[in-house]
Design an enzyme around this catalytic site. Structure first.
Site: not given
Length: 167
Positions: A95, A98, A67, A65
């Site tokens: 999410c 993260c 992040e 992801h």
């Protein structure tokens, strides 16, 4: 854990200027056929430390992801897994995975574009920014370039659905 209040914008920069960098990364993700989510990490004075965009498909990595990739780059650059006194701008509310990484990295705060009512774990579905059982909490603000971030995501997924119907 007490909820932290977001600070004023650092002198000489705006929350939007931070989000502009994350938004550019989100556009790169879309060009790579990845969900258009971008992240950028800054010092509290606004110096860019690292930036990244979603890449789980390209990297065959469910943890890739925006992040997470941004935190990895920043930690490597700084030479420390603790990224205290930093601010992350992210185009979509993080999410659960993260959010946990941001807590463990000790990021001071988040500037969020669009909230994610489906999977967001900062405030939409979980008060992840201030979990009582963690030893770190962070401040957040949301709605920075919200229309642009939301629109980019909507267009991307609309196009993806159209391609699936044709194919």
């Amino acid at each position: 854990m007490p909820v932290k209040t977001p600070p004023s914008e650092p002198e000489g920069i705006t929350w939007r200027s931070l989000m502009d960098v994350a938004f550019e990364e989100a556009c790169k993700a879309a060009k790579d056929n990845e969900a258009p989510i971008g992240a950028a990490l800054f010092s509290v004075t606004g110096e860019l430390i690292a930036k990244a965009h979603n890449a789980p498909i390209c990297l065959n990595d469910p943890t890739a992801h925006a992040e997470i990739l941004c935190l990895r780059k920043a930690a490597g650059k700084i030479g420390n897994y603790r990224l205290t006194d930093t601010i992350m701008a992210v185009t979509l509310e993080p999410c659960l995975m993260c959010t946990g990484a941001l807590i463990h990295a000790r990021v001071a705060g988040l500037v969020i574009g669009a909230m994610d009512p489906r999977a967001g774990a900062i405030s939409s579905n979980l008060e992840g920014h201030a979990l009582p059982f963690t030893n770190h909490s962070m401040w957040f603000i949301n709605g920075v370039m919200e229309d642009e971030c939301s629109s980019l995501l909507r267009r991307f997924f609309l196009e993806r659905r159209k391609k699936r119907k044709k194919g």
